[in-house]
Design a protein around this motif. Structure first.
Motif, PDB file in Angstrom:
ATOM      1  N   VAL A 168     -30.921 -32.796 -63.079  1.00 44.48           N
ATOM      2  CA  VAL A 168     -30.668 -31.359 -62.959  1.00 44.48           C
ATOM      3  C   VAL A 168     -31.553 -30.818 -61.846  1.00 44.48           C
ATOM      4  O   VAL A 168     -32.662 -31.305 -61.626  1.00 44.48           O
ATOM      5  N   MET A 169     -31.029 -29.820 -61.123  1.00 44.14           N
ATOM      6  CA  MET A 169     -31.811 -29.156 -60.077  1.00 44.14           C
ATOM      7  C   MET A 169     -32.066 -27.717 -60.493  1.00 44.14           C
ATOM      8  O   MET A 169     -31.137 -26.990 -60.880  1.00 44.14           O
ATOM      9  N   LEU A 170     -33.324 -27.297 -60.413  1.00 45.83           N
ATOM     10  CA  LEU A 170     -33.730 -25.930 -60.741  1.00 45.83           C
ATOM     11  C   LEU A 170     -34.109 -25.218 -59.443  1.00 45.83           C
ATOM     12  O   LEU A 170     -34.950 -25.708 -58.684  1.00 45.83           O
ATOM     13  N   PHE A 171     -33.488 -24.076 -59.193  1.00 42.17           N
ATOM     14  CA  PHE A 171     -33.748 -23.314 -57.966  1.00 42.17           C
ATOM     15  C   PHE A 171     -34.299 -21.947 -58.342  1.00 42.17           C
ATOM     16  O   PHE A 171     -33.636 -21.177 -59.031  1.00 42.17           O
ATOM     17  N   ASP A 172     -35.519 -21.648 -57.875  1.00 42.00           N
ATOM     18  CA  ASP A 172     -36.140 -20.361 -58.174  1.00 42.00           C
ATOM     19  C   ASP A 172     -36.088 -19.478 -56.923  1.00 42.00           C
ATOM     20  O   ASP A 172     -36.955 -19.549 -56.058  1.00 42.00           O
ATOM     21  N   GLU A 173     -35.046 -18.679 -56.819  1.00 43.35           N
ATOM     22  CA  GLU A 173     -34.838 -17.781 -55.674  1.00 43.35           C
ATOM     23  C   GLU A 173     -35.083 -18.510 -54.350  1.00 43.35           C
ATOM     24  O   GLU A 173     -35.944 -18.113 -53.555  1.00 43.35           O
ATOM     25  N   PRO A 174     -34.311 -19.566 -54.089  1.00 41.54           N
ATOM     26  CA  PRO A 174     -34.608 -20.432 -52.942  1.00 41.54           C
ATOM     27  C   PRO A 174     -34.401 -19.793 -51.582  1.00 41.54           C
ATOM     28  O   PRO A 174     -34.861 -20.318 -50.573  1.00 41.54           O
ATOM     29  N   THR A 175     -33.702 -18.647 -51.525  1.00 41.51           N
ATOM     30  CA  THR A 175     -33.456 -18.022 -50.220  1.00 41.51           C
ATOM     31  C   THR A 175     -34.232 -16.723 -50.019  1.00 41.51           C
ATOM     32  O   THR A 175     -34.135 -16.109 -48.953  1.00 41.51           O
ATOM     33  N   SER A 176     -35.011 -16.305 -51.014  1.00 40.71           N
ATOM     34  CA  SER A 176     -35.621 -14.971 -50.932  1.00 40.71           C
ATOM     35  C   SER A 176     -36.719 -14.880 -49.882  1.00 40.71           C
ATOM     36  O   SER A 176     -37.031 -13.781 -49.415  1.00 40.71           O
ATOM     37  N   ALA A 177     -37.304 -15.999 -49.481  1.00 43.92           N
ATOM     38  CA  ALA A 177     -38.369 -15.964 -48.473  1.00 43.92           C
ATOM     39  C   ALA A 177     -37.843 -16.217 -47.060  1.00 43.92           C
ATOM     40  O   ALA A 177     -38.617 -16.302 -46.117  1.00 43.92           O
ATOM     41  N   LEU A 178     -36.519 -16.319 -46.923  1.00 44.11           N
ATOM     42  CA  LEU A 178     -35.935 -16.684 -45.636  1.00 44.11           C
ATOM     43  C   LEU A 178     -35.457 -15.461 -44.863  1.00 44.11           C
ATOM     44  O   LEU A 178     -35.042 -14.463 -45.447  1.00 44.11           O
ATOM     45  N   ASP A 179     -35.481 -15.592 -43.532  1.00 43.17           N
ATOM     46  CA  ASP A 179     -34.823 -14.593 -42.699  1.00 43.17           C
ATOM     47  C   ASP A 179     -33.327 -14.636 -43.001  1.00 43.17           C
ATOM     48  O   ASP A 179     -32.772 -15.711 -43.275  1.00 43.17           O
ATOM     49  N   PRO A 180     -32.637 -13.490 -42.938  1.00 39.49           N
ATOM     50  CA  PRO A 180     -31.222 -13.441 -43.323  1.00 39.49           C
ATOM     51  C   PRO A 180     -30.339 -14.478 -42.632  1.00 39.49           C
ATOM     52  O   PRO A 180     -29.444 -15.045 -43.257  1.00 39.49           O
ATOM     53  N   GLU A 181     -30.605 -14.771 -41.356  1.00 43.29           N
ATOM     54  CA  GLU A 181     -29.722 -15.713 -40.651  1.00 43.29           C
ATOM     55  C   GLU A 181     -29.925 -17.156 -41.111  1.00 43.29           C
ATOM     56  O   GLU A 181     -29.117 -18.031 -40.792  1.00 43.29           O
ATOM     57  N   MET A 182     -30.990 -17.416 -41.852  1.00 43.46           N
ATOM     58  CA  MET A 182     -31.247 -18.781 -42.336  1.00 43.46           C
ATOM     59  C   MET A 182     -30.720 -19.010 -43.751  1.00 43.46           C
ATOM     60  O   MET A 182     -30.689 -20.144 -44.227  1.00 43.46           O
TER      61      MET A 182
END
Length: 251
Positions: A168-182
Motif C-alpha cells: 500500500v502507498m500512503l500519500f500525505d498531501e504530496p503536491t502541497s509543497a510544489l509550485d503549481p506547474e510541478m
C-alpha cells in the motif's frame, strides 16, 4: 482481498493530543473504515480535520490513543508485532520529500532494499533504474537532491517508496509543497500507479485527482469520517450539509 477480508481494517480509531491537565485536542474521534486491496482512497477535508493524523496512525508514525488498525491480519498497535517489518510493506510519501541530501538519487533508492530487504546492490539498482525510467528520470540517477526541482524530488520520493515493493502507498498531501506547474507531473505518476491497481490512500486538496482517479472519496470533519462514497456520488450528490458547503468553496 475482499470486503470480508480488507487489507486495512480501522476500528474506533482515536487520537488525542495533549497531556493530562492540559487542554486536549481530539484529532481522531471514533474513526472506522475498511480499505481493500486495489482501493484508491482519497481523503479530503478542511485543515485540522484529522486527515494527516489518520494517515500517520495507519503506520504508527502517530500512536493512536484508542482503537485498532489491522494491516494484513496484524494489529499494528500490538507491541508484540514488529512495526518496522510491517512498515516495510507501507510506502509513505510526505509533503516534504525527505530525501537524503548527501546521497545520489540512485543511492537514495537502493539503500532501503539493500539494508532492509537484503537485496544485492545489483538487483536493487536494476529495480531503481527501471522505476526511474518509468517516471522519466533515469538521467538523474547520479544527481543529488539539491540539483532537482521540487516535482522531480517528489517523483523520486514516490519511486523510492516503490523500490521497497510495498502493498500500500500512503500519500500525505504530496503536491502541497510544489509550485503549481510541478503538480501535474507528480499526479501523473500517481495516476499511473492507480491504473496498475496499487492500493493507495491519499490525503490531498487536488479535487480533480480525487474525481478522476479515486475509487472512493472520504470527507473528514472534526476528526470524524462524515462521508465515504464513489467519486461520482461524492461530488454530484453529496448527502452531508457540511460536505456540500466544503465543495461549494473548493470547486
Amino acid at each position: 482481498m475482499n470486503a470480508d477480508n480488507p487489507l486495512i481494517k480501522v476500528t474506533n480509531l482515536e487520537k488525542v493530543f495533549g497531556k493530562k491537565g492540559e487542554i486536549s485536542t481530539h484529532a481522531l474521534d471514533n474513526v472506522s473504515i475498511d480499505i481493500n486491496r486495489g482501493d484508491v482512497l482519497v481523503v479530503v477535508g478542511p485543515s485540522g480535520s484529522g486527515k494527516s493524523t489518520f494517515l500517520r496512525c495507519l503506520n504508527l508514525l502517530e500512536v493512536p490513543t484508542g482503537g485498532s488498525v489491522i494491516f494484513e491480519g496484524q494489529d499494528i498497535t500490538d507491541p508484540r508485532n514488529n512495526i518496522n517489518k510491517l512498515r516495510m510493506k507501507m510506502g509513505m510519501v510526505f509533503q516534504q520529500f525527505n530525501l537524503f541530501p548527501h546521497m545520489t538519487v540512485l543511492k537514495n533508492m537502493t539503500i532501503g532494499p539493500v539494508k532492509l530487504l537484503k537485496k544485492s546492490q545489483q538487483e536493487a539498482e536494476k529495480t531503481a533504474m527501471e522505476l526511474l525510467e518509468r517516471v522519466g528520470l533515469a538521467d538523474r540517477a547520479g544527481s543529488y537532491p539539491n540539483q532537482l526541482s521540487g516535482g522531480q524530488k517528489q517523483r523520486i520520493a514516490i519511486v523510492r517508496a516503490l523500490c521497497m515493493n510495498p502493498d500500500v502507498m500512503l500519500f500525505d498531501e504530496p503536491t502541497s509543497a510544489l509550485d503549481p506547474e510541478m503538480v501535474g507531473e507528480v499526479l501523473d505518476v500517481m495516476k499511473a500507479l492507480a491504473k496498475q491497481k496499487m492500493t493507495m490512500i491519499c490525503v490531498t486538496h487536488e479535487m480533480g485527482f480525487a474525481r478522476e482517479v479515486a475509487s472512493r472519496v472520504v470527507f473528514m470533519e472534526n476528526g470524524r469520517i462524515i462521508e465515504d462514497n464513489s467519486p461520482k456520488e461524492f461530488f454530484e450528490n453529496p448527502t452531508n450539509p457540511r460536505l456540500k458547503e466544503f465543495l461549494d468553496k473548493v470547486l
